[in-house]
Design an enzyme around this catalytic site. Sequence first.
Site, PDB file in Angstrom:
ATOM      1  N   LYS A 154       0.873  -1.176   0.000  1.00 19.20           N
ATOM      2  CA  LYS A 154       0.000   0.000   0.000  1.00 19.20           C
ATOM      3  C   LYS A 154       0.901   1.215   0.000  1.00 19.20           C
ATOM      4  CE  LYS A 154      -3.520   2.480   2.616  1.00 19.20           C
ATOM      5  NZ  LYS A 154      -4.607   2.363   3.590  1.00 19.20           N
ATOM      6  N   LYS A 179      -2.236  -1.922  -3.693  1.00 19.99           N
ATOM      7  CA  LYS A 179      -3.010  -0.688  -3.770  1.00 19.99           C
ATOM      8  C   LYS A 179      -2.089   0.515  -3.860  1.00 19.99           C
ATOM      9  CE  LYS A 179      -5.639   1.939  -0.453  1.00 19.99           C
ATOM     10  NZ  LYS A 179      -6.170   2.008   0.861  1.00 19.99           N
TER      11      LYS A 179
END
Length: 325
Positions: free
Chosen positions: A195, A248
């Site tokens: 992330k 992500k």
Amino acid sequence: MLNRSRRLRTTPALRDLVAETDLRPRHLVQPYFVQHQKGVSEIASLPGIVRSGIHETVQQVEKDLKRGLKSVLIFGVPDAHEKSPDAKGCHDHEGVVPKAVAALKKAFGRDVIVMTDVCLCAYTTSGHCGLSDDEGVILNDETLPLLAEMALRHAEAGADIVAPSDMMDGRVAAMRARLDGAGFTQTAILSYAIKHAGAYYGPFRDAADSSPKFGDRKTYQMDPRNAREGLRDALLDVQEGADMLMVKPALPNLDLIWRLREAQLAPICAYHVSSEFSMVKAADRMGWVSGDQLMLEHLIAIRRAGADMVVTYAGREAVEKGWIS
Ligand code: PBG
Ligand code: ZN
């Protein structure tokens, strides 16, 4: 003899026959922003997405299920008075997420896959994903018991999968231990392994009211310049007990999705995040791009890179408008 690649591109049927990538409703996860307050309110920077009360959430999930969208990712939007420096609202039995999960499971049972976001940022006064000290340092180990307790509340309410997005070290192990200790051995963990920090989450923070009040998230979310670090973190997450791995944002990280896929650690979920979605919507409104087509091309690229599933704000549109079936 000329090598004619175009032969297999002649008709739609032929193109379907040799298509390498499949995108079906079962691959998509629809995010939901759930609030205590009845009704729905729009989110300006996420066109078509709303914050909804529990009743309205159940109604919408029913429609989505009929169209084949079986997985939901629940984000809680707690009231302002539920935020505090110690973030204790995150594991309240009466919290909006446990209530919403219980309502969904009561209504749909095993027909719906309920995933929940596990993070403190909507519950801390600071808007950070962990507890912080007087100097504004984000505290790792002090945050872990809260995340574990939050995950347990979600599991007790019936969540199938808990998804820690906080990026503290050791949270998967802490959550696994807490869940197992309380008998929730079958609750799966979808860990945000990769992330990146940066500007991609702006519209989401409008929706969830979870912007940091000071500084940024760079001491816990990853540096977008790094790839190997993410692969190492993914391995650590699996060793700690993660069942699935999140990458992500999605499009800026197709290389990492691919490399993680080759590492064959666990199923991969890619998060097509808020600004990936909103950029397409904005350009479409300007009349500069064909938004529907472009959005579908995003999702196909993410699947082609190797994602088993995709969290996307465009899930509902994809099935309602018949982009996929
Ligand atoms: C909470 C969380 C965020 C997102 C998912 N979980 C925001 C953040 O990290 O600031 C972003 C999702 C999106 O942009 O759509 N930690
Ligand atoms: Zn957070």
